[in-house]
Design an enzyme around this catalytic site. Structure first.
Site, PDB file in Angstrom:
ATOM      1  N   SER A 295      56.250  96.792  70.348  1.00 24.32           N
ATOM      2  CA  SER A 295      56.294  97.974  69.484  1.00 24.32           C
ATOM      3  C   SER A 295      57.663  98.117  68.853  1.00 24.32           C
ATOM      4  CB  SER A 295      55.996  99.233  70.306  1.00 24.32           C
ATOM      5  OG  SER A 295      57.116  99.568  71.119  1.00 24.32           O
ATOM      6  N   ASP A 296      57.701  98.726  67.671  1.00 29.77           N
ATOM      7  CA  ASP A 296      58.999  99.203  67.189  1.00 29.77           C
ATOM      8  C   ASP A 296      59.456 100.275  68.171  1.00 29.77           C
ATOM      9  OD1 ASP A 296      61.264  99.609  65.698  1.00 29.77           O
ATOM     10  OD2 ASP A 296      60.220  99.829  63.797  1.00 29.77           O
ATOM     11  N   CYS A 297      60.746 100.515  68.216  1.00 33.56           N
ATOM     12  CA  CYS A 297      61.291 101.300  69.322  1.00 33.56           C
ATOM     13  C   CYS A 297      60.771 102.741  69.326  1.00 33.56           C
ATOM     14  CB  CYS A 297      62.808 101.240  69.296  1.00 33.56           C
ATOM     15  SG  CYS A 297      63.381  99.565  69.649  1.00 33.56           S
ATOM     16  N   SER A 299      57.628 103.558  69.322  1.00 31.68           N
ATOM     17  CA  SER A 299      56.418 103.731  68.507  1.00 31.68           C
ATOM     18  C   SER A 299      55.288 104.396  69.272  1.00 31.68           C
ATOM     19  CB  SER A 299      55.933 102.383  67.969  1.00 31.68           C
ATOM     20  OG  SER A 299      56.733 101.931  66.920  1.00 31.68           O
TER      21      SER A 299
END
Length: 772
Positions: A295-297, A299
């Site tokens: 995941s993007d941080c 997310s």
């Protein structure tokens, strides 16, 4: 299995304590945890997951079988916890290497024996070189330095780079990180850079693990009250297939990337990190990702707490893991996954499947086996080497674009231009040149320093910073221009204007910069060269149309050696060969166009986006760039004028008579003849130079609904040609690969009829017909 391991632990307390103390001592000395399978680790060296001759998937399953549920859950996040009883140290997954090893993520730190790393030009500048071998070579150098830092205990081996999103809107603050607006270019860049980072893949091994981000339709940060955490990108199947997903597919298919990152935004109402169709079905199913999805941080936290996609946090944890997410950048899964399992929303096997993907990548990197293999001896002497720094300079040379050169004002001559006025808020910058997601550069050469190597300089900033909110310094800048033989204005943007979380509201130069350029140009007694630093395009129509501005150069963010490269081009030591990887629009284009509209194709009053679909006026077009020499093209041999496309059998599913096309999935692609194009490039000028051969395809108008394509880049090749010489570039045209278009249902079709190929000034027509 877990209870048996706990019994083993109980029976070997003394051994475990000694191993753990050894782990702590080793960590304090080298900063890197002891390898789980290090020969010094008496507890684990006999276990099956430590046997290097056992297949990786068997080792992975053996290790997972020895972990408790709680231990497994603490491995689902970027700051994975240590498992001391198995000799496994904690690991930070988050490192960045967008255009050099960076300390933006917590996984890499500079200092001591590693004070910095080579900082290459920002991606948008490197993309302007259109040189695939250069892109791969930069990746190779970056991974050399990353491995050296890992060996020194100050970096990891998993790098969440590159960013391969499409630069759809010129205002996007992160456009600087991308390879530009064309999906084919972005895909080729992705595959090339990833191959450089990850190595040749021999024995399923990885040099470092790259990650293509942010999947998908992610290209808005914070515009007009809309931010990336709350944005729902409404995207058609057509645009998803032929624009937004193209670079990611290439990254996985061609680059064999080890990871893909899902984005913050929703796509058609679903968070990408909870979308089973996007993750499990597409990335892992259709594209066959051999790696992990991250995941993007935060997310997962975002789609629970800000998008309110699920009712409980346990439901959010379950939704992401079941959709195909393997690793969470952030603590969310570490906190809520156990509850999700207890509530029956997830099974322990779901957790095992996610762990298998991450641990497999670690095994492929050799992280359990000790510092063995071809990269074991890399160290401080392999970072910031003269060769690496020279490559940073060469990359800047190749990426800088000459946009205007009236009366061949450039290059300047050190013999005639003894004194140069160097003016502007970016005239003596250093960190500005490396853009975002950068580390600590080895050294800097600012534009002022670079020009000073060729001439005496008179320096005036003109205004304080790129915001240029006042004109107090204009007079001194004008005075310098009056005294000089030539004037170089270094203007543009920086991270205070365009950045992550910061999109622009317009395309004009900030503040009073335009006034400064105009006034200094009026005062200058010699030629005026305007140099622009920026990631996104700028509407500089005023300078393009001002006869007193002799030349315009776009340098992007040219990296640590940017000032030297700018000066080399201004004084002719290097011949510019860069081409714009994005369209430069006039301010009027964005004045009435919201960033939130994701459609690529023009319709009604909607103008469309990028050179493929937009038909309106531009400041400079995609692919534009001048040289100090001139090139012409010719076809070295007469290529085919007709291609016969063979489906396996003709029926209504395969051949659509209303659109006069054949589905690519139903075409017998293996039997199509390749059409070889031999393009002869002649350098008809006085300077040696590099040239990019672009091959565009214009499909026939034949009834495929919503097609709307002006032309599409299908191939490009960089070639160096000495003055007066010729070089032949060969491009093989394949119907399935190059002549397909996407219909409204997201299906790729080959239109029958006349396809026009555009190669520079040449147009060549191919008639494509079904072989019935």
């Amino acid at each position: 299995m877990s209870r048996n391991n706990n019994s083993l632990l109980t029976g070997n307390k003394v051994v475990v304590v000694l191993v753990f103390l050894l782990y702590l001592v080793h960590s304090s000395e080298s900063l890197r945890p002891l390898f789980a399978c290090d020969p010094a680790n008496g507890l684990t060296r006999t276990l099956r997951f430590c046997r290097a001759n056992v297949p990786v998937h068997v080792r992975v399953q053996d290790l997972i079988g020895r972990l408790t549920l709680q231990e497994k859950i603490r491995l689902l996040v970027n700051n994975a916890a240590a498992v001391p009883r198995l000799g496994i140290g904690g690991y930070e997954w988050w490192s960045e290497a967008l255009h050099g090893v960076s300390d933006v993520g917590p996984g890499a730190k500079f200092g001591g024996a590693f004070p910095g790393a080579t900082s290459f030009p920002q991606v948008i500048t490197t993309a302007a070189s259109f040189n695939q071998s250069l892109w791969e070579e930069i990746g190779r150098v970056v991974s050399d330095e990353a491995r050296a830092m890992y060996n020194g205990g100050v970096a990891g081996l998993t790098y969440w780079s590159p960013n391969v999103n499409i630069l759809r809107d010129p205002r996007w603050g992160r456009g600087q990180e991308t390879p530009g607006e064309d999906p084919v270019v972005a895909g080729k860049y992705a595959a090339s850079y990833v191959r450089g980072l990850q190595g040749n893949g021999a024995g399923n091994r990885l040099k470092v693990a790259a990650c293509c981000k942010h999947y998908t339709a992610y290209d808005l940060d914070n515009w007009n009250g809309v931010d990336r955490f709350h944005f729902n990108a409404k995207v058609t199947k057509q645009d998803l297939e032929d624009t937004y997903n193209v670079p990611f597919k290439s990254c996985v298919y061609e680059g064999k990337v080890a990871s893909v990152m899902c984005s913050y935004n929703q796509v058609n109402g679903k968070p990408t990190c909870a979308d089973e169709n996007l993750l499990k079905n597409t990335i892992r199913g259709q594209w066959r990702l051999n790696g992990y999805i991250v995941s993007d941080c935060d997310s997962v936290d975002v789609f629970f707490n800000q998008q309110h996609y699920t009712t409980t946090p346990e439901e959010a944890a379950a939704a992401s893991v079941k959709a195909g997410l393997d690793l969470d950048c952030g603590p969310f899964l570490a906190i809520f996954t156990e509850g999700a399992v207890k509530k029956g929303l997830l099974t322990e096997n779901d957790v095992n499947l996610a762990l298998a993907n991450t641990i497999t990548v670690q095994m492929r990197l050799g992280m359990f086996d000790g510092n063995l293999g071809p990269y074991a001896n890399l160290g401080p002497r392999d970072v910031c080497t003269p060769a690496h720094q020279h490559l940073a300079l060469e990359a800047a040379h190749q990426g800088i674009v000459l946009l205007k050169n009236s009366g061949r004002s450039l290059p300047l001559s050190p013999r005639r231009h003894h004194t140069v006025a160097v003016v502007g808020p970016n005239s003596d910058v250093t960190e500005t040149m490396i853009g975002n997601y950068a580390g600590k550069a080895c050294a800097y050469t600012s534009p002022l320093q670079g020009i000073s190597r060729y001439a005496k300089t008179l320096h005036q900033e003109g205004c304080a910073g790129v915001a240029c909110s006042g004109n107090q310094g204009f007079g001194a800048a004008e005075a310098a221009a009056r005294q000089a033989d030539a004037t170089v204005l270094v203007m543009g943007l920086d991270q205070s204007i365009e950045a992550e979380t910061l999109d622009r509201t317009g395309l004009l130069l900030p503040g009073y910069q335009q006034n400064l350029v105009t006034r200094v140009a009026q005062a200058s007694r010699g030629p005026v060269i305007l140099v622009l630093m920026s990631g996104g395009p700028i509407d500089v129509s005023f300078a393009k149309n001002d006869p007193r501005v002799a030349a315009i150069i776009w340098a992007g963010y040219p990296g640590q050696a940017g000032g030297a490269a700018i000066a080399d081009i201004i004084f002719g030591a290097a011949n510019p060969g860069g081409k714009l990887p994005m369209t430069w629009y006039p301010q009027e284009y964005v004045a009435k166009l919201p960033m939130t509209l994701m459609a690529m194709r023009a319709s009604g009053n909607y103008p469309g986006r990028t050179y493929r679909f937009y038909k309106g006026p531009v400041v400079f077009p995609f692919g534009f760039g001048l040289s100090y020499t001139t090139f012409t093209h010719s076809l070295a041999q007469n290529p085919l004028a007709q291609l016969l496309v063979s489906p396996y059998k003709i029926n209504t599913a395969m051949f659509n008579s209303s659109s006069n096309s054949i589905k690519v999935s139903h075409a017998n692609c293996g039997t199509f003849p390749k059409m070889p194009l031999h393009v002869e490039v002649s350098n008809t000028g006085e300077f040696d130079g590099t040239h990019t051969v672009f091959v565009f395809a214009e499909p026939p108008e034949n009834g495929i609904k919503g097609l709307g394509v002006n032309k599409q880049l299908i191939a490009f090749e960089k070639v160096h040609v000495t003055a007066g010489a010729k070089r032949t570039v060969k491009v093989d045209i394949e119907a399935c690969k190059h002549l397909g278009v996407v219909d409204e249902y997201g299906m790729r079709r080959i239109p029958m009829g006349e396809h026009k190929l555009h190669i520079g000034e040449i147009k060549h027509t191919i008639l494509v017909q079904p072989q019935l």
